[in-house]
Design a protein around this motif. Sequence first.
Motif, short mmCIF file in Angstrom:
data_model
loop_
_atom_site.label_atom_id
_atom_site.label_comp_id
_atom_site.label_asym_id
_atom_site.label_seq_id
_atom_site.Cartn_x
_atom_site.Cartn_y
_atom_site.Cartn_z
N ILE A 56 0.83 -1.21 0.00
CA ILE A 56 0.00 0.00 0.00
C ILE A 56 0.86 1.25 0.00
N LEU A 60 0.90 4.04 -3.17
CA LEU A 60 0.49 5.43 -2.98
C LEU A 60 1.64 6.40 -3.21
N SER A 151 -4.67 2.56 -6.70
CA SER A 151 -3.97 2.78 -5.42
C SER A 151 -4.81 3.60 -4.46
N ALA A 155 -6.43 2.42 -0.89
CA ALA A 155 -6.13 3.13 0.36
C ALA A 155 -7.40 3.44 1.14
N ILE A 159 -8.70 1.81 4.88
CA ILE A 159 -9.13 2.59 6.05
C ILE A 159 -10.52 2.14 6.50
N THR A 242 -3.12 0.94 7.83
CA THR A 242 -3.57 2.33 7.92
C THR A 242 -2.38 3.28 8.02
N VAL A 245 -0.88 3.75 4.66
CA VAL A 245 -1.64 4.71 3.85
C VAL A 245 -1.17 6.13 4.14
#
Length: 399
Positions: A56, A60, A151, A155, A159, A242, A245
């Motif tokens: 992740i 991002l 992406s 993300a 969450i 998380t 992210v």
Amino acid sequence: MDIFRLFIISLMPVLKVLLVIIAGLILATQRFDLLGCDARRHLNNMVFYVFYPALIGCSLADTMTLEGLADLWFLPVNVLITCVIGSILGWILVIVTKPPRHLWGLVISCTSAANLGNMLLIILPALCEEKNNPFGGVASTCSANGKAYASLSLAIQIIYIWSILYFLLRMYANNEVKETNSNNSIIVAANGCTRDVLHDPVGLPQIHNDGNQKVSTTVKFKQLFMKIMRSESLRKIFAPATIAVIVGFLIGIATPIRKTFIGDNAPLRVIYSATELIGNAGIPSITLIVGANLLKGLSGSGVGPSVIIGILIIRNIFLPISGIGVIKAAKHLSLVDEDSFYLFTLLIQYAIPPAMNIGTISQMLGSGESEFSMIMLWNYIVAILTLTFWIAFYMWLVI
């Protein structure tokens, strides 16, 4: 693009997932015994702590910029809308079909969270790289945009899964919990497997007031703050995925940091490359675990045919149709651009099978692993036809 090529493009990502699920099932049999109870637990912890956060964060950091994030503001909103609609339909399904109560959270999760990670990362670039690219433009630019869309979708989904669905699944999970060590707690789940309690709350020293000693306001606030910071709920919200992210967004948005890690001339590009290499193991590992858990599901599952059929109808009929209404309304209100590829991405988010991360949580909680595997198996079998249809229909709608 002819209908046969369209069918092949749509079939490939679904078929890949099915083949890896079958591989996980074979590796879990007694003949090989490579994905037994303990092996699945350790691999699941590796996915949770290492593989998925790396995947992740790198995705991002590589695709998100401040300008791009401003242009794509409706995409995360659309992901949340799909989750809300799916959750409502899931609640209706559990009320009508009445599955075992400890599976309510699993059913609602499967109808609300889609596999927006690897499916979009495979489908979108594959469409862009076709010779008769229906969206026009340069294939490399189209693929880069597709990766950015996938992406950001992943993300927001992460969450949502770890801030809402985890607590929903945990609330309905039917586990027997036993603490065996103050430093390393072990859960003995309903299926007999032991597992580490991730982010188990740390006991705090309590300040006792015997009536003779006054406790200052500062100490009380400090104790309250530490209790909140060490609470299990907060630790679960800030799961490794998380945090990844947040870090990925920061690296992508902050240009000086981005230039330090990403690019051919970046001085620390080796760190990014190594992290990306680790992250590539995330999706195959999750899929293998789903296949291994399927072994128990084939011998008997707590989820009935009516529940599976209900999930299939919601994910393959109701959600895709509702997506058309949502995007048409957003387009009418000028909330989204006229870019056909962007509109197609918004629409296809409603037609993707359930998220693999639900299996990670089920494995952690020791509840619903085999049932989730059965649900995933049928969803991906049906998706061979339904996903192909919706891809073709959505392309016709936006082009």
